[in-house]
Scaffold this motif. Structure first.
Motif, PDB file in Angstrom:
ATOM      1  N   UNK A  38       0.841  -1.204   0.000  1.00 45.71           N
ATOM      2  CA  UNK A  38       0.000   0.000   0.000  1.00 45.71           C
ATOM      3  C   UNK A  38       0.873   1.251   0.000  1.00 45.71           C
ATOM      4  N   UNK A  39       1.892   1.249   0.846  1.00 45.99           N
ATOM      5  CA  UNK A  39       2.801   2.389   0.902  1.00 45.99           C
ATOM      6  C   UNK A  39       3.504   2.627  -0.415  1.00 45.99           C
ATOM      7  N   UNK A  40       3.924   1.552  -1.049  1.00 49.09           N
ATOM      8  CA  UNK A  40       4.603   1.649  -2.348  1.00 49.09           C
ATOM      9  C   UNK A  40       3.667   2.250  -3.392  1.00 49.09           C
ATOM     10  N   UNK A  41       2.457   1.753  -3.430  1.00 49.41           N
ATOM     11  CA  UNK A  41       1.491   2.216  -4.445  1.00 49.41           C
ATOM     12  C   UNK A  41       1.136   3.681  -4.245  1.00 49.41           C
ATOM     13  N   UNK A  42       0.946   4.077  -2.979  1.00 51.22           N
ATOM     14  CA  UNK A  42       0.643   5.478  -2.671  1.00 51.22           C
ATOM     15  C   UNK A  42       1.824   6.355  -3.083  1.00 51.22           C
ATOM     16  N   UNK A  43       3.024   5.946  -2.723  1.00 53.41           N
ATOM     17  CA  UNK A  43       4.232   6.696  -3.052  1.00 53.41           C
ATOM     18  C   UNK A  43       4.358   6.878  -4.562  1.00 53.41           C
ATOM     19  N   UNK A  44       4.159   5.797  -5.302  1.00 51.55           N
ATOM     20  CA  UNK A  44       4.260   5.870  -6.766  1.00 51.55           C
ATOM     21  C   UNK A  44       3.221   6.815  -7.354  1.00 51.55           C
ATOM     22  N   UNK A  45       2.012   6.758  -6.822  1.00 53.22           N
ATOM     23  CA  UNK A  45       0.941   7.623  -7.325  1.00 53.22           C
ATOM     24  C   UNK A  45       1.247   9.092  -7.026  1.00 53.22           C
ATOM     25  N   UNK A  46       1.771   9.351  -5.850  1.00 51.53           N
ATOM     26  CA  UNK A  46       2.089  10.727  -5.470  1.00 51.53           C
ATOM     27  C   UNK A  46       3.245  11.288  -6.293  1.00 51.53           C
ATOM     28  N   UNK A  47       4.239  10.477  -6.520  1.00 55.43           N
ATOM     29  CA  UNK A  47       5.454  10.961  -7.159  1.00 55.43           C
ATOM     30  C   UNK A  47       5.332  11.107  -8.676  1.00 55.43           C
ATOM     31  N   UNK A  48       4.570  10.247  -9.308  1.00 54.60           N
ATOM     32  CA  UNK A  48       4.452  10.243 -10.775  1.00 54.60           C
ATOM     33  C   UNK A  48       5.831  10.300 -11.431  1.00 54.60           C
ATOM     34  N   UNK A  49       6.777   9.564 -10.873  1.00 55.54           N
ATOM     35  CA  UNK A  49       8.117   9.505 -11.440  1.00 55.54           C
ATOM     36  C   UNK A  49       9.028  10.656 -11.042  1.00 55.54           C
ATOM     37  N   UNK A  95      -7.730   1.780   7.884  1.00 55.98           N
ATOM     38  CA  UNK A  95      -7.237   2.374   6.641  1.00 55.98           C
ATOM     39  C   UNK A  95      -7.470   3.882   6.637  1.00 55.98           C
ATOM     40  N   UNK A  96      -7.287   4.479   7.802  1.00 59.68           N
ATOM     41  CA  UNK A  96      -7.439   5.927   7.961  1.00 59.68           C
ATOM     42  C   UNK A  96      -6.300   6.657   7.254  1.00 59.68           C
ATOM     43  N   UNK A  97      -6.443   7.961   7.144  1.00 53.16           N
ATOM     44  CA  UNK A  97      -5.399   8.793   6.539  1.00 53.16           C
ATOM     45  C   UNK A  97      -4.084   8.581   7.277  1.00 53.16           C
ATOM     46  N   UNK A  98      -4.141   8.593   8.583  1.00 54.89           N
ATOM     47  CA  UNK A  98      -2.933   8.407   9.386  1.00 54.89           C
ATOM     48  C   UNK A  98      -2.284   7.046   9.117  1.00 54.89           C
ATOM     49  N   UNK A  99      -3.111   6.007   9.070  1.00 58.04           N
ATOM     50  CA  UNK A  99      -2.567   4.662   8.832  1.00 58.04           C
ATOM     51  C   UNK A  99      -1.937   4.570   7.443  1.00 58.04           C
ATOM     52  N   UNK A 100      -2.575   5.166   6.451  1.00 53.52           N
ATOM     53  CA  UNK A 100      -2.016   5.149   5.099  1.00 53.52           C
ATOM     54  C   UNK A 100      -0.717   5.957   5.021  1.00 53.52           C
ATOM     55  N   UNK A 101      -0.640   7.020   5.796  1.00 53.96           N
ATOM     56  CA  UNK A 101       0.620   7.767   5.858  1.00 53.96           C
ATOM     57  C   UNK A 101       1.725   6.917   6.475  1.00 53.96           C
ATOM     58  N   UNK A 102       1.365   6.111   7.490  1.00 53.08           N
ATOM     59  CA  UNK A 102       2.332   5.177   8.077  1.00 53.08           C
ATOM     60  C   UNK A 102       2.778   4.153   7.034  1.00 53.08           C
ATOM     61  N   UNK A 103       1.848   3.664   6.220  1.00 54.15           N
ATOM     62  CA  UNK A 103       2.184   2.707   5.168  1.00 54.15           C
ATOM     63  C   UNK A 103       3.193   3.318   4.183  1.00 54.15           C
ATOM     64  N   UNK A 104       2.914   4.548   3.779  1.00 54.19           N
ATOM     65  CA  UNK A 104       3.810   5.240   2.852  1.00 54.19           C
ATOM     66  C   UNK A 104       5.191   5.399   3.479  1.00 54.19           C
ATOM     67  N   UNK A 105       5.216   5.808   4.736  1.00 54.55           N
ATOM     68  CA  UNK A 105       6.504   5.985   5.413  1.00 54.55           C
ATOM     69  C   UNK A 105       7.245   4.663   5.574  1.00 54.55           C
ATOM     70  N   UNK A 106       6.504   3.601   5.830  1.00 52.52           N
ATOM     71  CA  UNK A 106       7.087   2.255   5.938  1.00 52.52           C
ATOM     72  C   UNK A 106       7.781   1.877   4.637  1.00 52.52           C
ATOM     73  N   UNK A 107       7.114   2.138   3.510  1.00 55.40           N
ATOM     74  CA  UNK A 107       7.734   1.839   2.215  1.00 55.40           C
ATOM     75  C   UNK A 107       8.984   2.687   1.994  1.00 55.40           C
TER      76      UNK A 107
END
Length: 91
Positions: free
Chosen positions: A40-51, A77-89
């Motif tokens: 989840x963190x990886x996918x969010x990161x990729x979507x945010x960065x767009x390369x 799957x709150x905003x905070x939890x998803x931010x943790x996922x992104x940071x984990x990745x």
């Protein structure tokens, strides 16, 4: 008398088999959850960065995704939890 010893041994063995299976199931679930959070963190990161090296300012991807996921899957799957996922990745 021999019958009782065999029965006791059988019960002990059965309990050991069950306990081992339960412990392995918990470990397996924990491992799957770690993978889920990382992916989840990886996918969010990729979507945010767009390369790009840095995400565009004001991107509300995590907030929007959290609103959709929380509605179906709950507060895990709150905003905070998803931010943790992104940071984990990222880490």
């Amino acid at each position: 008398m021999a019958k009782e010893v065999i029965s006791t041994k059988l019960v002990q063995d059965a309990k050991q088999i069950i306990e081992t299976a339960r412990k392995n199931a918990v470990r397996s679930v924990d491992f799957c959850r770690v993978q889920m959070y990382w992916k989840l963190g990886k996918r969010i990161f990729e979507e945010e960065q767009h390369g790009k090296k840095r995400a565009d300012y004001g991107a509300y991807i995590v907030k929007s995704l959290a609103e959709k996921l929380e509605a179906e899957y709950g507060s895990g799957f709150s905003k905070r939890q998803l931010e943790f996922c992104r940071q984990f990745f990222i880490t």
